[in-house]
Structure formats: structure tokens, C-alpha cells
Design a protein around this motif. Sequence first.
Motif, PDB file in Angstrom:
ATOM      1  N   VAL A   1    -106.182  21.155 -77.449  1.00  0.00           N
ATOM      2  CA  VAL A   1    -105.001  21.659 -76.742  1.00  0.00           C
ATOM      3  C   VAL A   1    -105.469  22.669 -75.691  1.00  0.00           C
ATOM      4  CG1 VAL A   1    -102.849  22.983 -76.952  1.00  0.00           C
ATOM      5  CG2 VAL A   1    -103.515  21.374 -78.758  1.00  0.00           C
ATOM      6  N   HIS A   2    -104.965  22.493 -74.476  1.00  0.00           N
ATOM      7  CA  HIS A   2    -105.173  23.502 -73.441  1.00  0.00           C
ATOM      8  C   HIS A   2    -103.846  24.228 -73.241  1.00  0.00           C
ATOM      9  CE1 HIS A   2    -108.436  20.645 -72.083  1.00  0.00           C
ATOM     10  NE2 HIS A   2    -109.085  21.789 -72.111  1.00  0.00           N
ATOM     11  N   VAL A   3    -103.878  25.542 -73.288  1.00  0.00           N
ATOM     12  CA  VAL A   3    -102.679  26.344 -73.038  1.00  0.00           C
ATOM     13  C   VAL A   3    -102.961  27.202 -71.814  1.00  0.00           C
ATOM     14  CG1 VAL A   3    -101.092  28.083 -73.944  1.00  0.00           C
ATOM     15  CG2 VAL A   3    -102.137  26.422 -75.508  1.00  0.00           C
ATOM     16  N   MET A   4    -102.209  26.968 -70.750  1.00  0.00           N
ATOM     17  CA  MET A   4    -102.425  27.694 -69.498  1.00  0.00           C
ATOM     18  C   MET A   4    -101.119  28.361 -69.056  1.00  0.00           C
ATOM     19  SD  MET A   4    -105.615  26.847 -68.784  1.00  0.00           S
ATOM     20  CE  MET A   4    -105.865  27.378 -67.076  1.00  0.00           C
ATOM     21  N   LEU A   5    -101.237  29.446 -68.323  1.00  0.00           N
ATOM     22  CA  LEU A   5    -100.048  30.063 -67.749  1.00  0.00           C
ATOM     23  C   LEU A   5     -99.438  29.090 -66.731  1.00  0.00           C
ATOM     24  CD1 LEU A   5    -101.306  33.713 -67.198  1.00  0.00           C
ATOM     25  CD2 LEU A   5     -99.478  33.000 -68.737  1.00  0.00           C
ATOM     26  N   LYS A   6     -98.114  29.050 -66.690  1.00  0.00           N
ATOM     27  CA  LYS A   6     -97.449  28.191 -65.712  1.00  0.00           C
ATOM     28  C   LYS A   6     -97.783  28.666 -64.299  1.00  0.00           C
ATOM     29  CE  LYS A   6     -93.580  26.759 -68.651  1.00  0.00           C
ATOM     30  NZ  LYS A   6     -92.132  26.831 -68.958  1.00  0.00           N
ATOM     31  N   ASP A   7     -97.765  27.720 -63.348  1.00  0.00           N
ATOM     32  CA  ASP A   7     -98.005  28.093 -61.955  1.00  0.00           C
ATOM     33  C   ASP A   7     -96.974  29.145 -61.541  1.00  0.00           C
ATOM     34  OD1 ASP A   7     -99.982  26.216 -61.987  1.00  0.00           O
ATOM     35  OD2 ASP A   7     -98.766  24.621 -61.057  1.00  0.00           O
ATOM     36  N   GLY A   8     -97.437  30.117 -60.793  1.00  0.00           N
ATOM     37  CA  GLY A   8     -96.497  31.148 -60.329  1.00  0.00           C
ATOM     38  C   GLY A   8     -96.466  32.357 -61.244  1.00  0.00           C
ATOM     39  N   VAL A   9     -96.949  32.205 -62.479  1.00  0.00           N
ATOM     40  CA  VAL A   9     -97.018  33.353 -63.380  1.00  0.00           C
ATOM     41  C   VAL A   9     -98.317  34.096 -63.099  1.00  0.00           C
ATOM     42  CG1 VAL A   9     -97.136  34.109 -65.799  1.00  0.00           C
ATOM     43  CG2 VAL A   9     -95.649  32.197 -65.158  1.00  0.00           C
ATOM     44  N   LEU A  10     -98.219  35.393 -62.897  1.00  0.00           N
ATOM     45  CA  LEU A  10     -99.404  36.215 -62.599  1.00  0.00           C
ATOM     46  C   LEU A  10    -100.430  36.080 -63.720  1.00  0.00           C
ATOM     47  CD1 LEU A  10    -100.454  38.364 -60.541  1.00  0.00           C
ATOM     48  CD2 LEU A  10     -99.599  40.093 -62.131  1.00  0.00           C
ATOM     49  N   ASP A  11    -101.704  35.916 -63.323  1.00  0.00           N
ATOM     50  CA  ASP A  11    -102.769  35.729 -64.308  1.00  0.00           C
ATOM     51  C   ASP A  11    -103.795  36.857 -64.146  1.00  0.00           C
ATOM     52  OD1 ASP A  11    -104.783  35.001 -65.971  1.00  0.00           O
ATOM     53  OD2 ASP A  11    -105.215  33.080 -65.006  1.00  0.00           O
ATOM     54  N   PRO A  12    -103.551  38.011 -64.749  1.00  0.00           N
ATOM     55  CA  PRO A  12    -104.466  39.139 -64.565  1.00  0.00           C
ATOM     56  C   PRO A  12    -105.895  38.847 -65.019  1.00  0.00           C
ATOM     57  CG  PRO A  12    -102.751  39.662 -66.179  1.00  0.00           C
ATOM     58  CD  PRO A  12    -102.419  38.336 -65.620  1.00  0.00           C
ATOM     59  N   GLN A  13    -106.022  38.044 -66.096  1.00  0.00           N
ATOM     60  CA  GLN A  13    -107.380  37.705 -66.561  1.00  0.00           C
ATOM     61  C   GLN A  13    -108.106  36.869 -65.509  1.00  0.00           C
ATOM     62  OE1 GLN A  13    -106.615  35.947 -70.559  1.00  0.00           O
ATOM     63  NE2 GLN A  13    -108.122  37.426 -71.267  1.00  0.00           N
TER      64      GLN A  13
ATOM     65  N   GLU B   1     -95.962  29.647 -70.559  1.00  0.00           N
ATOM     66  CA  GLU B   1     -97.164  28.819 -70.671  1.00  0.00           C
ATOM     67  C   GLU B   1     -96.821  27.334 -70.734  1.00  0.00           C
ATOM     68  OE1 GLU B   1     -98.716  30.615 -74.269  1.00  0.00           O
ATOM     69  OE2 GLU B   1    -100.211  31.785 -73.136  1.00  0.00           O
ATOM     70  N   ARG B   2     -97.734  26.493 -70.218  1.00  0.00           N
ATOM     71  CA  ARG B   2     -97.653  25.038 -70.388  1.00  0.00           C
ATOM     72  C   ARG B   2     -98.876  24.620 -71.200  1.00  0.00           C
ATOM     73  NH1 ARG B   2    -101.519  23.291 -66.739  1.00  0.00           N
ATOM     74  NH2 ARG B   2    -101.961  24.754 -65.033  1.00  0.00           N
ATOM     75  N   TYR B   3     -98.764  23.439 -71.797  1.00  0.00           N
ATOM     76  CA  TYR B   3     -99.887  22.976 -72.625  1.00  0.00           C
ATOM     77  C   TYR B   3    -100.116  21.495 -72.392  1.00  0.00           C
ATOM     78  CZ  TYR B   3     -96.067  21.376 -75.629  1.00  0.00           C
ATOM     79  OH  TYR B   3     -94.917  20.771 -76.116  1.00  0.00           O
ATOM     80  N   ASP B   4    -101.346  21.057 -72.658  1.00  0.00           N
ATOM     81  CA  ASP B   4    -101.594  19.619 -72.667  1.00  0.00           C
ATOM     82  C   ASP B   4    -102.429  19.304 -73.900  1.00  0.00           C
ATOM     83  OD1 ASP B   4    -104.600  19.318 -71.893  1.00  0.00           O
ATOM     84  OD2 ASP B   4    -103.798  20.612 -70.312  1.00  0.00           O
ATOM     85  N   ILE B   5    -102.256  18.079 -74.386  1.00  0.00           N
ATOM     86  CA  ILE B   5    -102.838  17.670 -75.672  1.00  0.00           C
ATOM     87  C   ILE B   5    -103.755  16.474 -75.465  1.00  0.00           C
ATOM     88  CG2 ILE B   5    -102.290  16.766 -77.970  1.00  0.00           C
ATOM     89  CD1 ILE B   5     -99.478  18.106 -77.610  1.00  0.00           C
ATOM     90  N   GLU B   6    -104.974  16.584 -75.975  1.00  0.00           N
ATOM     91  CA  GLU B   6    -105.904  15.444 -75.978  1.00  0.00           C
ATOM     92  C   GLU B   6    -106.149  15.070 -77.438  1.00  0.00           C
ATOM     93  OE1 GLU B   6    -109.476  16.683 -73.989  1.00  0.00           O
ATOM     94  OE2 GLU B   6    -108.374  17.478 -72.261  1.00  0.00           O
TER      95      GLU B   6
END
Lengths: 79, 79
Positions: A5-17, A72-77
Amino acid sequence: MKARVHVMLKDGVLDPQGQAVAHALGALGFEGVGDVRQGKVIDLELHETDTEAARAKVREMCEKLLANTVIERYDIEIG
Amino acid sequence: MKARVHVMLKDGVLDPQGQAVAHALGALGFEGVGDVRQGKVIDLELHETDTEAARAKVREMCEKLLANTVIERYDIEIG
């Protein structure tokens, strides 16, 4: 059966890391680096043997625990 | 050019985050979950247009910043 599973911040959400990584790469002298986004990768071992059942179970895990679906959005492999 | 880096703890290194996720999944009633490992995924936008040059640059980024190669391993996807 393995799932990733990849969990990423949605586009447009500030990503300080991601910004911190981009800044640090620049400070180390790496040029030509544009946007950097950082998220989580989660590898799961499942006893489930049916691919679609496994996918459905992991989707439920994401919705309930692994991802904050507001930002956050996620994708599953599977496999 | 886009690059994706996965940074995971090496096999054998204790993964408290992964264990916490596994425990929480169990508490939520998810059965048939074995080992869980959690790591970082970093998406980079690179101005570089040559694939091998981009791979070499990202490998250097991993060695210098993105991964603690004592306890972490990384893999790089380009394009």
C-alpha cells in the motif's frame, strides 16, 4: 499473499516533509530537483489466497486505519 | 522525469511501526494478517532527461540523505 500500500498526501495538500527533503537535497548540492512528495509504504502479509478478496480487505484496512482519507490517497498492489 | 524511491528497514531490523499497524489491524477485527512492514516512499521530479543519469543521481541522494543505509535498504523506480 503479499500486498503493498502506498499512502500519499493528496495533490494540493502541503507536504512539509517533502519540502524539507527538497531543501536538504539542494543544500547537499543536488541540482535539477523539482517537487518532492513523501508518503508511507506498507507491506502486508495476508493469509488470504484470493486476489480480489485480498484487495477488498486491504481497501477496508486503508479506509479504516492506514490512510486519513480526508487528506491522503492510497493505492494497493496485490501479489 | 519522475523517480520513486522506497526506503524500507532491512530484514531482521525490528519495525515497531509495522508491529503497531499489525496490532491495530487485529484490534479492528482484521484476521489473517501476518507480518507488516512500514517504510517511506519518496516521489521526486527531476529536470534530468537521461534515465541512467537520473538513476545514478537518485542513488547518490539515497546514499547521502534519503536512506540510513546501516539499517535501511532502498529501491529506485525511474520514469
